[in-house]
Every structure is written in C-alpha cells, then in structure tokens.
Design a protein around this motif. Structure first.
Motif, PDB file in Angstrom:
ATOM      1  N   VAL A 185       0.590  -1.268   0.176  1.00 32.05           N
ATOM      2  CA  VAL A 185       0.242  -0.348   0.178  1.00 32.05           C
ATOM      3  C   VAL A 185       1.008   1.180   0.060  1.00 32.05           C
TER       4      VAL A 185
ATOM      5  N   ASN B  57       2.315   2.034  -3.592  1.00 32.43           N
ATOM      6  CA  ASN B  57       0.371   2.503  -3.975  1.00 32.43           C
ATOM      7  C   ASN B  57       0.366   4.146  -3.809  1.00 32.43           C
ATOM      8  N   ASN B  58       0.635   4.443  -2.853  1.00 32.08           N
ATOM      9  CA  ASN B  58       0.262   5.960  -1.902  1.00 32.08           C
ATOM     10  C   ASN B  58       1.585   6.320  -2.845  1.00 32.08           C
TER      11      ASN B  58
ATOM     12  N   ASN C 179     -12.772   8.145  -2.502  1.00 34.79           N
ATOM     13  CA  ASN C 179     -12.131   6.646  -2.492  1.00 34.79           C
ATOM     14  C   ASN C 179     -13.130   5.834  -2.368  1.00 34.79           C
TER      15      ASN C 179
ATOM     16  N   VAL D 224     -10.093   1.946  -5.704  1.00 38.60           N
ATOM     17  CA  VAL D 224      -8.837   2.257  -5.060  1.00 38.60           C
ATOM     18  C   VAL D 224      -8.731   1.159  -5.386  1.00 38.60           C
TER      19      VAL D 224
ATOM     20  N   LEU E 121      -6.862  -1.107   5.706  1.00 39.65           N
ATOM     21  CA  LEU E 121      -6.864  -0.340   4.321  1.00 39.65           C
ATOM     22  C   LEU E 121      -8.559   1.017   4.003  1.00 39.65           C
TER      23      LEU E 121
ATOM     24  N   SER F   2      -5.531   3.639   5.687  1.00 34.67           N
ATOM     25  CA  SER F   2      -4.376   3.683   5.654  1.00 34.67           C
ATOM     26  C   SER F   2      -5.134   4.697   3.906  1.00 34.67           C
ATOM     27  N   GLN F   3      -6.006   3.682   3.098  1.00 38.16           N
ATOM     28  CA  GLN F   3      -6.251   4.815   2.141  1.00 38.16           C
ATOM     29  C   GLN F   3      -7.746   5.550   2.293  1.00 38.16           C
TER      30      GLN F   3
END
Length: 498
Positions: free
Chosen positions: A21, A24-25, A181, A209, A232, A235-236
């Motif tokens: 992740v 991905n960020n 998101n 996402v 998630l 964090s997302q």
C-alpha cells in the motif's frame, strides 16, 4: 471520518500489506508529477458556487435555489434599469422569482443533476409561464403585457445562461478535484462492472482504489483480502465501501460492520441478510442493482460556516497584514541570499499533497541537509525538529519566534488547501513514516493553528501532538475554532512564543 465523531483504533497490518500500500500511495502521488493527485486549475472559491449535488443534501439544495433566485432577481432588474415600462414592479420581482423556483422544484428540476439544456428548458418555460400567470392575476390592472413578456424572456435567458456556466464549471472543476475514494469488496464480474461504471461516470467523481477478495490472486488492483478492510480503510482514506460478494451473507455482514465502524458510506449488491437495513433504497451502477446500506451524514451546514470563516479570515488577514508582509519580504531579501518564500509539499486532508507556502526562515538548500541532521532530532516519532537548528537564518529566528513565517499560508487557506484551525500539515516524507493510527489526523483539512499550537508547542512528544489533534477532530465545532483563534493571538505574544 466525520469531524466531531470519535473513531475507533485500528489494528496494525502485516508487513507485506504495508509495503504494497505504501508503494501504491507513492505511485498515486506520482500520477501528475510532484503535485501528487490532480489539483484543480479553477479558483477554489468556485466550489461554493458550483456544489456537488446530493439529492438528500438540504444545504446544497439551499445553495442551488438561492443562487437561481439571485440570478432571477438580477435579470428582472436589468429591464427596470432601462425603463420601468419594460419591467415588473420591484415589489413583484421577488414574488415572481420565488414562484418560478417553487414550480421548477415541483417539476423535479433540482433532482436532475446531470440534465442537459434540452431537458431543463421545458421545465423552466412551464415554471416561468405558471409563475407569470399568477403575477398577472395579482397585478391585473397594473401590469402591461410588454413588461410580462420582457420579464419572461430575460429571466429564462438569464437562468439558462447561468445554469450552462455552472454546468461547465462542474465538468471542468470537479473532474479535476480529488474524487471520492471507493473500495470494492469482491473482485468478480459484478464488482468489475461497477468499477467500470464508476470510472466512466461523467458527473459523480469517484475513484475505485482497488478490490478486496479472498479468492483472487493479489495484483495492483486486488489490494488484499477482506480481513484487510479495517486497515485499508484508514491507510487509503476510503470514503465508501461497495460490497459485491453475492451469496455470502456472513462475509457481507463482517465487511459491513468494519465499514460502519470506520464511518464509511456503505452500498451493496442484493442478496443481503434479511431485516438488517429496513431503510435501504435501491440504485443501479452499470445496470447492476445496488442497495445503500448506510450513509454518513456530514455536518455540511457547520462545515460551510467553517469555510466561510476561513475565507473571511484569510481575506481580512491578507489585506490587513499586506504592509507587514511586504516589510518582512524586504527584510528576508536583505538578510540572506535566496527566495523570499519557501514552498514545500505537505500532506493535506486524506493525505492529498499540496504546496504549502511560508516565509523563508532557513538558508537555501536546507532540505538537503535534513537527513544529515536527523541524528540530532529532538522530537519523538516521525516528526523532525531541532531547537537550535543551524539552518535557520538570523532573521529566521525572529520570524519563528512570532510565527510570522506562516503568514503566507493565508493564501493556502483562501485556496481551500488549509483551514485557519486544524492539525498542522506535516511534510510528505514524515507522513510516510506514520503508523496506522496516525493516519486519523489526516481526516480533516490541516490548519494554521490548533490545540497543539496553543497548549503544547514546546513539547517533544509526538504522541501528545497526536492526542491533541485527535481531540480537536473528535470534538470539533465552530465555537472551538473561535476559542483556538483567540488563544493563538495570546500565545503568539507570550514570553514562550507560538
């Protein structure tokens, strides 16, 4: 998370999931260069004039009807300014405007968010005709037909022109702003269809996402297993979870409970546990029926007032302090070589990067020396700060003593990237060092001042900083903002400084 509501702590993820992740960020921030996620090229003040519409949002509905009414009054006043013979009497203008808006509302105009001009024109023509008919009846002996025809023509032309401008603003502005998101639980055909439909939706800006699925191999799209939803979601910076796991009520219930605990909007494809969501309503995405299980109600009226306070405060501050800022800029130029302003990437709400502006208080190239000085860091946790930082210039000590280096952030507030009050924005490289529970402080727009600044700025404890920021988020209201602003003025001129 909603400002003013407490959040539950989350469990730490596995190391592999954290690495995936984090990658991905960083990839998301690299999409459009150094600025990270897409930033709007339109002025931020247009956001209030061109709001995103939710059918159940009374605040947005009030904005739309009020703006249409103002346009109607303006178009009715134009003929009156030329000649009273061509216009309604001033006392009848608001009556005609209100009647037209009411008839248009009853015709469903404000439910047709994506309506084309060809769909809007018949509704507006019928509404204007009915409204003018009532005005003519009320003014049977005092109105000329020329005035009625002129008012009809100018009001319809003005409304259509205004709505076309606003429509173009939605297309050009809101497509470029950071979308909501969405995380989809399930990666089967239904989930993929929903993801494609959301991506192609020209009106509602949503970004899928990724997917969670227990039976599909991990990939850049399949971020993890359903057990990873709790982590998630934080964090997302997920806004909504769509449950697309048919024929598995136990799994749907488990995922719904996690999403509800994290204050997320929840929708699901049918085949749900019976009796759980008696107020659910059915919608369709890409032809697939979907049920809204839960919708987090934002305090939109209070947030609108907070935004108005930010705009008014930033404008007042920029005008009032313009001479002071000019003198500071001159002094910085004379004190040391280098630019007057220092602009650096900071993590905003939901981790979205933005360029934060300050008066330069350090020598040129100070960022390159940060890693070399990290061993002298006097702050706990991921935040870096040295009391006697050798990079600070002579005049920089004075700027920091009274927090004058932060005055250019009034421009960030005016642009909508920051607020007057909120958690301080941290550098992106420090946010990358966050642990999971630290991400909660990014639920709200960063501010120029906050609880930490007025109560524990000298403390080296990052945990205390985090505690104060979360206390502010979970107890936020406008009265608290005003108290912090008043206390900030006192603290700035105290012996310890701000």
């Amino acid at each position: 998370m909603i400002p003013g509501t407490p959040a539950s702590p989350l469990a730490d993820p596995t190391a592999n999931l954290r690495t995936r992740v984090t990658t991905n960020n960083k990839a998301l921030r690299a999409i459009d260069g150094k600025s990270g996620l897409r930033q709007s090229s339109q002025p931020r003040w247009l956001q209030w004039l061109m709001p995103q519409i939710q059918a159940t949002d009374r605040t947005i509905l009030f904005q739309l009807t009020l703006l249409d009414l103002l346009v109607l009054l303006a178009t009715c006043l134009l003929p009156w300014a030329v000649s009273p013979v061509w216009s309604l009497r001033p006392t009848m203008m608001p009556v005609y405007g209100v009647l037209l808006i009411l008839f248009a509302f009853s015709e469903g105009l404000y439910n047709k968010v994506g309506a084309t001009p060809a769909e809007e024109l018949p509704i507006l023509m019928r509404s204007a005709f009915f409204a003018m008919s009532l005005v003519l009846i009320a003014e049977w002996n005092g109105m000329q037909s020329l005035a009625a025809l002129t008012a009809l023509g100018t009001s319809l032309a003005g409304l259509m022109l205004w709505r076309q401008v606003r429509r173009r603003g939605w297309n050009e502005y809101f497509r470029e702003t950071a979308p909501r998101n969405v995380l989809i639980v399930g990666a089967g055909p239904a989930a993929r269809t929903i993801a494609r439909a959301l991506k192609e939706d020209p009106l509602h800006s949503s970004m899928v996402v990724g997917f969670l699925d227990d039976h599909v191999p991990l990939s850049p799209q399949v971020l993890g297993r359903i057990a990873d939803l709790d982590w998630l979601a934080r964090s997302q910076f997920i806004d909504e979870v769509i449950l697309a796991v048919p024929n598995d009520p136990r799994l749907v219930r488990q995922a719904a409970e996690v999403a509800f605990r994290n204050y997320l909007d929840i929708r699901a494809v049918p085949d749900l546990p019976p009796g759980l969501w008696p107020k659910a309503n059915v919608d369709r995405i890409g032809g697939i029926p979907i049920i809204a299980l839960h919708h987090e109600s934002l305090p939109r009226a209070a947030l609108l007032l907070k935004r108005l306070l930010d705009v008014a405060g930033a404008l007042f501050g920029l005008v009032l302090l313009a001479p002071v800022m000019g003198l500071l800029a001159l002094w910085i130029r004379l004190d040391s070589p280098g630019p007057i302003l220092y602009s650096a990437e900071r993590a905003g709400a939901k981790g979205r990067p933005f360029r934060c502006h300050k008066f330069r208080s350090m020598s040129t190239g100070a960022d390159r020396l940060k890693d070399a000085l990290r061993g002298r860091n006097q702050r706990e946790g991921p935040i870096f700060k040295i009391v006697d930082d050798p990079r600070i210039t002579r005049f920089g000590h004075f700027l920091r003593r009274f927090s004058l280096d932060e005055l250019p952030q009034l421009w960030n507030v005016l642009r909508g990237e920051m607020s007057l009050v909120g958690p301080r924005p941290h550098p992106v490289d420090e946010v990358d060092r966050y642990q999971l529970h630290h991400y909660r402080r990014l639920d709200m727009k960063p501010g120029m001042t906050g609880l930490w600044q007025i109560s524990a700025r000298q403390s080296a404890s990052f945990d205390l900083n985090m505690h104060l920021d979360l206390t502010y988020i979970e107890n936020w209201n406008l009265r608290l903002d005003l108290r912090i602003l008043m206390s900030t003025i006192r603290v700035v001129f105290s012996p310890e400084g701000a």
